[in-house]
Design an enzyme around this catalytic site. Sequence first.
Site, PDB file in Angstrom:
ATOM      1  N   ASP A  33      12.135 -15.168 -41.826  1.00 42.65           N
ATOM      2  CA  ASP A  33      10.995 -14.559 -42.506  1.00 42.65           C
ATOM      3  C   ASP A  33      11.286 -14.304 -43.982  1.00 42.65           C
ATOM      4  OD1 ASP A  33       9.331 -14.307 -40.089  1.00 42.65           O
ATOM      5  OD2 ASP A  33      10.854 -12.871 -39.465  1.00 42.65           O
ATOM      6  N   GLU A 143       5.723  -9.101 -35.464  1.00 47.71           N
ATOM      7  CA  GLU A 143       6.431  -7.859 -35.809  1.00 47.71           C
ATOM      8  C   GLU A 143       5.439  -6.752 -36.159  1.00 47.71           C
ATOM      9  OE1 GLU A 143      10.522  -9.777 -37.681  1.00 47.71           O
ATOM     10  OE2 GLU A 143       8.718  -9.658 -38.902  1.00 47.71           O
TER      11      GLU A 143
END
Length: 246
Positions: A33, A143
């Site tokens: 990420d 997330e």
Amino acid sequence: MEEKIEKLVAWLREQVSKAGLNGAIVGISGGIDSAVVAHLIKRAFPDNSLGLIMPCKSNPKDQEDALKVVESSGIRHFVIDLTETHQTLFAEIEKQLKEKGEWNEEAARLGDANTRARLRMTTLYAVANNYGYIVVGTDNAAEWHTGYFTKYGDGGVDLVPLVHFTKGEVREMARILGVPEEIITKAPSAGLWEGQTDENEMGTTYEMIDKYLKGEEIPEKDRSIIEKLHHRSHHKRQLAAAPPKF
């Protein structure tokens, strides 16, 4: 996906311009990420982007991977080691609580890990202030939905460009951007402690979360875990709660 990448780059430029700032900064962890975000902000601000590597009781392999991201993206970077700072701070917290007889050993591991995340956030903002940069976060849709981030840690940022992208879409984006394959395929981990992985800690997989977010059928066990995580982390996605005006 290439079109979405171009739109994200344009959006990043727009946000920085609106804020009256000069560029963007991201903490590079060695995971996929932050690798994607490093590539994005380098594209958006070729001369005004910065990647900060902040080891803090970290696995040395994470720093090696972070440096591979620096090399693949060409982003300017430097390293600030927070290990000693964290040890000093957390040791003093432990000492004071033990003197009161109120130290909770069972909560210590998570408190230690969250303190590291918040130290990194503090460091990012201190450096961002120096350059007039905006702080860019790395949380993806999975997330964000499950609350798998530290409140006022990696969740304490100005922009979240990946928040609408599933983990699978982030992997697709990473390949287009030129993130090294070994980083794309490594097991996702917040590096909280030895052997820690995101999926083991959550009790489900990113594949299941991605399917859930896309409205696909998944086993009831996984659905229950995801919905529980989402409900429990509601406060993380809100501003600080305020009372009504009396």
